[in-house]
Design a protein around this motif. Structure first.
Motif, PDB file in Angstrom:
ATOM      1  N   ALA C 111       0.840  -1.202   0.000  1.00 28.69           N
ATOM      2  CA  ALA C 111       0.000   0.000   0.000  1.00 28.69           C
ATOM      3  C   ALA C 111       0.875   1.253   0.000  1.00 28.69           C
ATOM      4  O   ALA C 111       0.639   2.183  -0.774  1.00 28.69           O
ATOM      5  CB  ALA C 111      -0.929   0.003   1.212  1.00 28.69           C
ATOM      6  N   SER C 379      -2.544   0.324  -4.572  1.00 28.08           N
ATOM      7  CA  SER C 379      -2.388   0.808  -3.211  1.00 28.08           C
ATOM      8  C   SER C 379      -3.692   0.643  -2.434  1.00 28.08           C
ATOM      9  O   SER C 379      -3.714   0.133  -1.317  1.00 28.08           O
ATOM     10  CB  SER C 379      -1.965   2.270  -3.266  1.00 28.08           C
ATOM     11  OG  SER C 379      -1.797   2.782  -1.995  1.00 28.08           O
ATOM     12  N   SER C 382      -4.464  -3.085  -1.490  1.00 28.69           N
ATOM     13  CA  SER C 382      -3.699  -3.596  -0.357  1.00 28.69           C
ATOM     14  C   SER C 382      -4.173  -2.956   0.931  1.00 28.69           C
ATOM     15  O   SER C 382      -4.306  -3.624   1.956  1.00 28.69           O
ATOM     16  CB  SER C 382      -2.212  -3.324  -0.561  1.00 28.69           C
ATOM     17  OG  SER C 382      -1.742  -4.060  -1.652  1.00 28.69           O
ATOM     18  N   GLY C 383      -4.444  -1.647   0.873  1.00 31.97           N
ATOM     19  CA  GLY C 383      -4.952  -0.965   2.060  1.00 31.97           C
ATOM     20  C   GLY C 383      -6.266  -1.594   2.512  1.00 31.97           C
ATOM     21  O   GLY C 383      -6.459  -1.902   3.687  1.00 31.97           O
TER      22      GLY C 383
END
Lengths: 59, 141, 479
Positions: C111, C379, C382-383
């Motif tokens: 992220a 990003s 994944s966050g």
């Protein structure tokens, strides 16, 4: 070659030098310090705890 | 019941380098492959208002014949703002007539859901198994 | 540092243990959290306008704001107790188990590294745009992308205190500039510069939506949650400073909560300025919407100010990301989840210098792609997986160590309501990502599944078992 061309080359060179410095520094550090010392940090143990421990051990 | 403490093997320098490279390569594959093969990104479609036609010239420039601010659904204020941004009817039409396509097929959704749920279940179940071992070694000795 | 100085340092002190340096205060925590995120108001959030229209984006801003408030509350409680550099990674290790922790660590690194790539990508494009406005088209963004990553990595390499002090300064400038822009577009005389009434009168196509103002109807609102994340992504990164903060139990909740309030204000102002000035079709794909708004205001001062502020916000974000990604990578190395080599701390600067170095090429490579929306999606994904873990995390934490069994720096109110709300919102947002970027979602899941298999069958054998549990807590209930 105008100002912007020079700026582009300057950015390439400056970035290259910074990375080079970090790589060289990392290599130098590895030479001077043993791997055990470098990787000695421990989770959940801060400096205070380490000092107290050393104090108790009479160092 | 105290088991002997688990002693991990020491990993040599070569092994460490290989592992680091493996991770690096896996990251690049997972992230780059969709980008490179253009799998990434949302699907879009062009919806032209009635009376507007779209032509793509050989050099790739797109012209919209018959497009006006009105049939593109832009009021006078919007028109003023578009022009302030440096757009004319034709260049604005290229943005306005692009629409996302939110249709999806249910089997894809179910597959994705199954993958995510299965993944999390595997993580939780397996982690718990490893966790019991960690706790046992930490507190039973 | 010269060889001689190094030798001296080695000779006189020869510390047997080198740890990260404890030097940060609440202001640094705020600067780390807000610094990473604030760039989201300058670029990226507006893709949510493209997904669901301007009102859709506003609804996403509020709903996702709620999601993040839950994340911040839960995070504050657990991290004020588990004060370790890995942040959520160290939390997962203590509450859930090693394999989960490994995955959470990877989420963090991915992220933040992808966010960093997006930041430097924008900086490169801004330089190109600025040069074009000054009458020099065709400037190559790549050297500036590379320079930015190298310079920020250098700053981080040389010490956390300086890196985050710089972050505090440039983040504050960027935040104040949003307020100045808001004042500059005369918020109390609508119709003069901002034209909300007319700009928001979107007539949707009858085949797509029957809700006035929402071009894609309610489906679009849901879809816009994907980029609504961008208003706040990274505020939870404050946890990564845990090992370097002077009194973690107090500073972390304080810095995180004030950071969240700052972001809610900034997000509201940003939406208001942009929605009133830019047609939604344009806004939905713009590179730097606040900067565009400043150009439209007709004031040269605002124009220049917002160019600087956009560059500053992206710089602060990339800087914070280097800090956070390297801490997570470092922590995993320290537990041998990754090669131990990465867990080295620099004897002079006291930073995880090898991790910082290692992550440079990844950020540069993705910064070079020029694909902003896709990089952002990596990003966000994944966050989002990390946020989905948070409710599980806090449930386990409260069950294994009920209130009163260990000392908590902060106790979040209303448990388990925040956890449940967070979980529902995460599922909705995952669906939104599926709608827009389904193939990437699957590719990403494949990556994490393969990484997990690698960890289970190969990597975990190098990990010491009991030693991973580092907190001085009693035995968890039920184990």
């Amino acid at each position: 070659m105008d100002f912007w061309d020079i700026l582009q080359y300057a950015a390439w060179i400056a970035a290259g030098l910074l990375v080079l410095w970090m790589v060289l520094d990392a290599i130098r550090v590895s030479k001077h310090f043993s791997e055990d010392v470098l990787t000695s940090s421990q989770e959940g143990i801060d400096e205070l705890a380490v000092q107290q421990e050393q104090h108790r051990n009479g160092r | 019941m105290a088991k002997a403490k688990y002693q991990p093997p020491k990993q040599g320098v070569v092994g460490q380098i290989i592992d680091a490279l493996l991770v690096l390569i896996a990251v690049f594959l997972a992230l780059w492959v969709p980008l490179v093969f253009n799998l990434a990104g949302a699907s879009t479609r062009t919806i032209l208002p009635a009376g507007v036609t779209q032509e793509t010239a050989a050099d790739g420039t797109v012209t919209f014949t018959g497009a006006t601010w009105e049939n593109l659904g832009q009021n006078a204020t919007m028109q003023k703002q578009w022009e302030a941004l440096g757009y004319d009817v034709n260049s604005a039409a290229a943005l306005i007539t692009q629409w996302f396509d939110y249709s999806f097929n249910w089997s894809m959704l179910l597959l994705t859901a199954a993958v995510i749920i299965g993944y999390f279940l595997f993580l939780l179940v397996y982690s718990d198994k490893e966790y019991k071992e960690v706790i046992a070694e930490k507190f039973d000795r | 540092m010269s060889d001689v100085a190094l030798k001296q340092a080695a000779d006189q002190t020869t510390p047997s243990v080198i740890n990260l340096k404890k030097v940060l205060g609440p202001a640094h925590v705020w600067a780390l959290g807000v610094g990473i995120v604030l760039v989201g108001e300058f670029m990226g959030w507006n893709f949510s306008v493209g997904k669901g229209g301007a009102y859709g984006s506003l609804i996403a801003c509020w709903v996702v704001g709620l999601l993040y408030t839950c994340v911040a509350m839960i995070d504050s409680e657990i991290t004020s107790t588990v004060a370790a550099a890995g942040g959520q990674y160290a939390q997962a290790k203590h509450t859930t188990g090693p394999l989960m922790a490994f995955n959470v660590g990877l989420y963090l690194v991915m992220a933040y590294t992808m966010l960093e790539a997006a930041d430097v990508l924008v900086i490169g494009d801004l330089v190109t745009m600025g040069a074009e406005e000054l009458g020099r088209p065709g400037v190559d963004p790549h050297p500036f992308v590379f320079f930015m990553v190298a310079a920020l990595a250098f700053l981080n390499y040389r010490g956390v205190f300086m890196a985050l002090s710089v972050n505090f300064l440039i983040t504050a400038v960027a935040f104040v500039s949003i307020i100045i822009l808001w004042v500059g577009v005369h918020p109390f005389s609508p119709g003069e510069i901002t034209q909300h009434a007319e700009m928001l009168a979107i007539q949707p196509l009858p085949e797509l939506s029957n809700v006035p103002g929402l071009p894609y109807g309610w489906m679009g609102v849901l879809a816009s949650f994907q980029f609504g994340i961008w208003y706040y992504l990274g505020i939870e990164g404050t946890c990564q400073a845990a090992e370097e903060v002077r009194s973690a139990g107090r500073s972390l909740p304080l810095g995180t909560m004030t950071g969240m309030i700052t972001l809610l204000i900034a997000a509201a102002l940003t939406w208001w300025i942009c929605a009133g000035m830019l047609p939604w079709d344009y806004l939905g794909q713009a590179l730097a919407p606040l900067y565009d708004a400043s150009k439209m205001s007709g004031s040269t001062f605002l124009h220049v100010l917002l160019w600087v502020a956009t560059v500053f916000s992206a710089t602060a974000s990339a800087n914070g990301c280097i800090n956070d990604a390297s801490r997570a990578w470092f922590s995993m190395g320290r537990d041998r989840y990754l090669p131990q080599w990465f867990s080295a701390v620099h004897p002079k600067y006291r930073t995880p210098y090898r991790s910082i170095l290692f992550l440079i090429p990844i950020a540069v490579a993705f910064g070079f792609t020029g694909l902003l929306a896709q990089t952002i999606t990596f990003s966000i994904l994944s966050g989002l997986l990390g946020y989905t873990f948070m409710p599980i995390n806090v449930m386990k934490f409260r069950r294994k160590w009920p209130l009163g069994t260990i000392k908590r720096g902060y106790v979040h109110p209303g448990h388990p309501i925040p956890a449940i709300v967070l979980f529902i919102l995460c599922v909705a947002t995952l669906f939104a990502v599926f709608l827009g970027f389904g193939a990437q979602l699957l590719a990403m899941m494949m990556f994490y599944i393969l990484a997990s298999i690698w960890f289970v069958f190969h990597r975990y054998k190098y990990v010491r078992r009991g030693d991973q549990f580092t907190m001085a807590w009693p035995r968890p209930r039920g184990y």
